[in-house]
Design an enzyme around this catalytic site. Sequence first.
Site, mmCIF file in Angstrom:
data_model
loop_
_atom_site.group_PDB
_atom_site.id
_atom_site.type_symbol
_atom_site.label_atom_id
_atom_site.label_comp_id
_atom_site.label_asym_id
_atom_site.label_seq_id
_atom_site.Cartn_x
_atom_site.Cartn_y
_atom_site.Cartn_z
ATOM 1 N N HIS B 97 0.835 -1.202 0.000
ATOM 2 C CA HIS B 97 0.000 0.000 0.000
ATOM 3 C C HIS B 97 0.868 1.249 0.000
ATOM 4 O O HIS B 97 1.824 1.339 0.758
ATOM 5 C CB HIS B 97 -0.905 0.028 1.232
ATOM 6 C CG HIS B 97 -1.767 -1.194 1.360
ATOM 7 N ND1 HIS B 97 -2.326 -1.565 2.549
ATOM 8 C CD2 HIS B 97 -2.144 -2.122 0.430
ATOM 9 C CE1 HIS B 97 -3.037 -2.670 2.384
ATOM 10 N NE2 HIS B 97 -2.908 -3.048 1.086
ATOM 11 N N HIS B 119 11.529 -0.941 -2.400
ATOM 12 C CA HIS B 119 11.674 -1.255 -0.967
ATOM 13 C C HIS B 119 10.474 -2.081 -0.486
ATOM 14 O O HIS B 119 10.633 -3.143 0.136
ATOM 15 C CB HIS B 119 11.770 0.056 -0.178
ATOM 16 C CG HIS B 119 11.772 -0.109 1.313
ATOM 17 N ND1 HIS B 119 12.924 -0.098 2.069
ATOM 18 C CD2 HIS B 119 10.752 -0.322 2.185
ATOM 19 C CE1 HIS B 119 12.619 -0.290 3.355
ATOM 20 N NE2 HIS B 119 11.300 -0.428 3.451
ATOM 21 N N GLU B 120 9.249 -1.592 -0.756
ATOM 22 C CA GLU B 120 8.052 -2.278 -0.245
ATOM 23 C C GLU B 120 7.909 -3.677 -0.834
ATOM 24 O O GLU B 120 7.525 -4.615 -0.138
ATOM 25 C CB GLU B 120 6.807 -1.442 -0.558
ATOM 26 C CG GLU B 120 6.802 -0.086 0.116
ATOM 27 C CD GLU B 120 6.997 -0.144 1.629
ATOM 28 O OE1 GLU B 120 7.578 0.797 2.186
ATOM 29 O OE2 GLU B 120 6.596 -1.158 2.249
ATOM 30 N N HIS B 123 9.656 -6.158 1.061
ATOM 31 C CA HIS B 123 8.856 -6.704 2.174
ATOM 32 C C HIS B 123 7.888 -7.761 1.667
ATOM 33 O O HIS B 123 7.732 -8.813 2.286
ATOM 34 C CB HIS B 123 8.046 -5.581 2.834
ATOM 35 C CG HIS B 123 8.841 -4.621 3.644
ATOM 36 N ND1 HIS B 123 9.781 -5.022 4.573
ATOM 37 C CD2 HIS B 123 8.850 -3.268 3.650
ATOM 38 C CE1 HIS B 123 10.305 -3.945 5.139
ATOM 39 N NE2 HIS B 123 9.763 -2.874 4.618
ATOM 40 N N HIS B 129 13.446 -5.063 7.604
ATOM 41 C CA HIS B 129 14.313 -3.885 7.476
ATOM 42 C C HIS B 129 15.766 -4.230 7.788
ATOM 43 O O HIS B 129 16.045 -5.041 8.635
ATOM 44 C CB HIS B 129 13.841 -2.768 8.394
ATOM 45 C CG HIS B 129 12.661 -2.041 7.830
ATOM 46 N ND1 HIS B 129 11.659 -1.517 8.608
ATOM 47 C CD2 HIS B 129 12.328 -1.779 6.543
ATOM 48 C CE1 HIS B 129 10.756 -0.932 7.844
ATOM 49 N NE2 HIS B 129 11.128 -1.092 6.570
#
Lengths: 82, 367
Positions: B97, B119-120, B123, B129
Amino acid sequence: AHSFAVPLPSEDKDNFLLAEKYLRRFYGLPAGLQGRQRSAGALESKIKEMQKFFKLKVTGNLDDNTLELMKQARCGVPDIGE
Amino acid sequence: YNHFPRHLKWQNNEVTFRIVNYTPDLKKADVDRAVRKALNVWSDVTPLIFKKLHQGNADIMISFGSMEHGDHNPFDGPNGLLAHAYPPGQGIGGDTHFDEDEHWTKDSSAYNLFIVAAHELGHALGMSHSTDPGALMYPVYSYTTGYPLAEDDIEGIQALYGPNPNPKKVKPKPDAPNKCDPMLSFDAVTELRGETIIFKDRFYWRLHPQMPEPEQTMIKSTWPSIPNKVDAAYENPEKDVVIIFSGIRMWALNGYNLVDGYPKYIHKLGLPKKIRKIDAAVYIRDTGKTLLFADEDYWSYDEATGTMDSGYPRAIEDDFPGMDDEIDAAAYHYGYLYFFHEQMQYEYSYNSRKVIRIMRTNSILNC
């Protein structure tokens, strides 16, 4: 050890609230007030965890470096914990 | 690097994704391209293949939303939280999101969608991180150019999925230098409004007199328009300007801001054309001169007149007895010049015209 008996000046209060919100979201600081003494200890240990993660000097205090980092734009995923 | 607890990962190397809605900040095609490019960052170094769905439920559902946007994990308006994603798994697992209250861009003028998406999606694939400030998976946003993954990121994702069987040629960023590495050398040292800034690779340490613990940051996250590699730097406190040298160019910084009219060529200072790089620069407050070092020679630039002093270059070892080697960086404090060369720093007394102390380069970083 921190004492909250003395009312904080407003800037400190803002910083404290920012830190509490940050540590709750990214470092699993328990929500709510669990008695003044215990929450101060929890807060300090979470500050240390965050300082260790970001390779800041681990003091447990809300020093300038720590606060400055807390104000930077970042990802919303927690740094540690489930 | 870190993984999520229990090393959550996708069990199948073919992962589906769907872009559910779009930000008005960018053309639809720009969002598509940014997301595809971000996915390719990870597929280039793993066996993972990403398949785009245009309807129905995909493994990774990508959407833009403001404040509370359906997952009881609200965003916070402009700045602060930029985006979040969930680790691999059923349902919300893998979903990514973006905070619609941010301004999303394709460049460095606001938050770069490609960088945040890469980056997201890390995940969404199982990366948590990283503590390495140079890693893509470092939690704080910073704008970077070039290949986004650091060695740390590649090590982490390959620990989950293994390498790409047909590896693409990639040039990962080196990890952040360790300040207490005994072999550490500096690229440049300067003062900046009472703090000491030490440049190394694409990072810099910031030393504040009252804060003994240096803070390490990426150059580009503070000064996006200067290069990732600094050769030399000095501060002219009277003008409140720091001059940064890289190759044959120089930049003037006024705090965080780039002074208009820069970069300029270093030869404008009066250096000969054959000089292609400056090793070190230091402003001597007591004389108002800036010393510029290159190889075995140095020049003296008069800041007041804006001209190079005559009679230069001169040999470093002639005027600074004891310094018969090249210089990586130089600093000046209260009558003492500090020459940094590889792992050692030499404290040179102007008055007694000799080296009076030799220390490790990174003793300045409390190592």
